[in-house]
Design a protein around this motif. Sequence first.
Motif, mmCIF file in Angstrom:
data_model
loop_
_atom_site.group_PDB
_atom_site.id
_atom_site.type_symbol
_atom_site.label_atom_id
_atom_site.label_comp_id
_atom_site.label_asym_id
_atom_site.label_seq_id
_atom_site.Cartn_x
_atom_site.Cartn_y
_atom_site.Cartn_z
ATOM 1 N N TYR A 127 1.002 -1.271 0.054
ATOM 2 C CA TYR A 127 -0.056 0.056 0.094
ATOM 3 C C TYR A 127 0.673 1.036 -0.124
ATOM 4 O O TYR A 127 0.395 2.307 -0.127
ATOM 5 C CB TYR A 127 -0.825 0.138 1.263
ATOM 6 N N ALA A 128 2.246 1.180 0.349
ATOM 7 C CA ALA A 128 2.848 2.612 0.514
ATOM 8 C C ALA A 128 2.751 3.152 -0.976
ATOM 9 O O ALA A 128 2.973 2.333 -1.928
ATOM 10 C CB ALA A 128 4.169 2.181 0.790
ATOM 11 N N SER A 129 2.828 4.252 -1.112
ATOM 12 C CA SER A 129 2.914 5.202 -2.517
ATOM 13 C C SER A 129 4.043 4.494 -3.267
ATOM 14 O O SER A 129 5.366 4.707 -2.860
ATOM 15 C CB SER A 129 2.642 6.412 -2.111
ATOM 16 N N PRO A 130 3.790 4.495 -4.708
ATOM 17 C CA PRO A 130 5.098 4.083 -5.278
ATOM 18 C C PRO A 130 5.957 5.138 -5.448
ATOM 19 O O PRO A 130 7.333 4.859 -5.399
ATOM 20 C CB PRO A 130 4.149 3.581 -6.779
ATOM 21 N N TYR A 131 5.630 6.404 -5.230
ATOM 22 C CA TYR A 131 6.509 7.389 -5.542
ATOM 23 C C TYR A 131 7.623 7.225 -4.247
ATOM 24 O O TYR A 131 8.788 7.695 -4.354
ATOM 25 C CB TYR A 131 6.054 8.904 -5.418
ATOM 26 N N ILE A 132 7.007 7.083 -2.939
ATOM 27 C CA ILE A 132 7.602 7.084 -1.702
ATOM 28 C C ILE A 132 8.696 5.939 -1.772
ATOM 29 O O ILE A 132 9.645 6.077 -1.373
ATOM 30 C CB ILE A 132 6.805 6.911 -0.562
ATOM 31 N N LYS A 133 7.957 4.751 -2.222
ATOM 32 C CA LYS A 133 8.998 3.637 -2.342
ATOM 33 C C LYS A 133 10.341 3.954 -3.251
ATOM 34 O O LYS A 133 11.306 3.474 -2.901
ATOM 35 C CB LYS A 133 8.157 2.306 -2.813
#
Lengths: 499, 270
Positions: A127-133
């Motif tokens: 669920y973590a945002s792809p941008y943040i990952k």
Amino acid sequence: MKKRIFSAALAFALLLPFLLSIAGCASSGGGNTVLRVYNWEDYISMPDGEDDEYVDLIAEFEKENPGVTVEYSTFGTNENMYNELKIGGASYDLVCPSDYMIMKMIEEDMVEPFEQEFIENSNYAKYASPYIKDLFEKNGWAQYAVAYMWGTMGYVYNPEIVDKEDLQSWGGIWNEKYKNLTTIKDSVRDSYFLGVAYEYLDELKALQEEYDVTSLDDSDYAAYNEKVTEIMNRTDETTLENVKDDLIDLKQYLYGFEVDSGKQDMIVGRIAINFAWSGDAVFSMDEAEPYTDENGVYHDGIYLNYIVPEECSNIWFDGWVMPKGANVELAQKFIDFLSRPENAVANMNFIGYTSAIAGDEVYEEMLDWYSEGEEGDTDESGAPLVPYDLNYFFEGTGSYDDYVIWVSEESLDRQVAAQYPSEEVIARSAVMQHFDDDTTAAVNEMWEEVKGLPIPVWSYIVIAVIAAGILVIVLTYLYKGRRSEAKPKKGYRVLKKGA
Amino acid sequence: MMKLHFSRKQLCIPYALFLLLFVVIPMLLILFYAFTETVDDKIVFSFANFANFFTSTAKLSTLLMSFTIAIISTAICLLIGYPIAYILARSKFRKKNVLLMLFIMPMWINFVLRITALRELLDLVGLLSSQNYLNTIIGMVYDFLPFMILPLYTTLEKLDNSYLEAASDLGGNKFTVFARVTFPLSMPGVISGITMVFMPSMTNYVVSDTLGNFNITILGKLINEYFTTYDNWHMGSMISIILLVIIFLTMLATGGFKDSNTDARGANLW
């Protein structure tokens, strides 16, 4: 006799809760695991006593995992937390430092890595945002840290007083027009960022013309972002010296510095511009705007705006790391729990910041807060709604195909833009790296001079006058002393002291 | 019945423990940190902090600023406090304890609350946004005035009336009596009041931060910065030591330690 029995019973009744709690401790002591969490104050959803509007996440976690007790404590500054870990008196399973402190702790090998299984299959992975990952992977933190809350830096301003055009640039507050109307942070790193952005305005603008990046998919995004990051992380001697002069120069236009009072000052209208973290910006805007309460009474207010100036911004985040010796399994379980979108929503509701977690529940909550209609609808004044594209953040974390919400044009200056920056803003935002010890000392010294200099001329005058006064008093005292020791008049004789 | 009996020495033990734990050991720690430095995670003996303090413009300016604010605040406190204490102490008003109470009562309200309230008030009169120095001084005076009035009141109240009568009998007019008798005799109270106001106004950064919008740095703020954000306990301790020495010297100069001054005993309680 009756009385005595009564008082004994009373005493027992008074002691009962205490005894029970002791018994409770004793029974839960055996075979129980403790998760020690160290976090910022007010940084996880918990009931606030008044009503049960907020979810008690810690209690829920304990309920889901029988036999686990969470020991939750809070810290005030990154440095305090770091010192506590360093001195070794305290041990925690999970701490939540800010970006630069996470980098420092990873560099100093103070944290445990996450297990591969967690990195690939946890709720965070899902669920973590792809941008943040991506951001974490690109910088090599992904193995050691997970993001919790994040945002940008910008100006909150009162559009009735401040011209939006002026704040399109970070330099907008170096302006006689806004004298005594602006506050900036009483914090070294944030204000240093502001100073650097101002110092290299031209260079940043030139870069923008050269690359013309508006989205993370642009082919030259990586090259552009690297250059912005390089500029924003300059700490050489000349930069330090110039930034110091810039910030000292800025002081004459400022209302002051603030730690936490900026939000309130903004809401009551004491100031018109506040250099703020996006999360705080949302809070200020929410509190300041007019509203109608449940009794139908209208409360007047102001619509504040948030703007990220055109040149660049600072992407900040707070994240979870596991200090050496932590109970990795349990810590991962807790993060997995926090990473469920519904719990992320609970946290966002309580804290008011933006969670790094995306997913359907978060997106739907967002729609609920900000969406003003669908394509083709119009706002109150009849102007068509405009699309606000958040695919870069939500893509692939839920069941929607397209993460675009429709808002009125003026909403683009409001909460939604502070809560979820547009891709265009993200493209020009840099992460501020942590400084090594020598650089930190140099930057601190710069800040000390910014805060302490210059002192007004009358201060020297006061000191001079006082010094002169003391001198005069001492001299007269000495002179008098000598005179009184002079020879006595004729016919008198000096008696020895004590005689 | 068992009789409990403590010797005088035994009665001192609790306080001696307190003294050791909360005064002596912390002082030694501060001394230790002040004259050491952390180099590559190792703590080494050094005078660097001392040298740094006296060569840094920012720190010396801060010292000067603290002095200025403290001196002005103390002077204003004395100018306001002396007449009040004099009137209170010399008046024949039977309920003067009530009056005194009125002056002390603000001290019963939480200090941060009072300063926050003052901030709102200053905002209302329009001083808050522009007059940082003035606001800070107003705040210091507001906060420390009772500390000036009380010792003055105690000394003036104990003043033997026969001295004043004698002075008038010998032909002194009201002014002479005051200048030659009352004032010199109240010196212990004055000195005690000055010490009580001067010291804290050099360090009370809650006032300067709240009312000066964080625009003014005084020594207390600097110490706090070194311990929290700059994360340099060595320099923080050194500044504390320097402040301590300054206070010690001021006390010495004003005769605050004079033992023989029996008149001052009561006053020095404050």
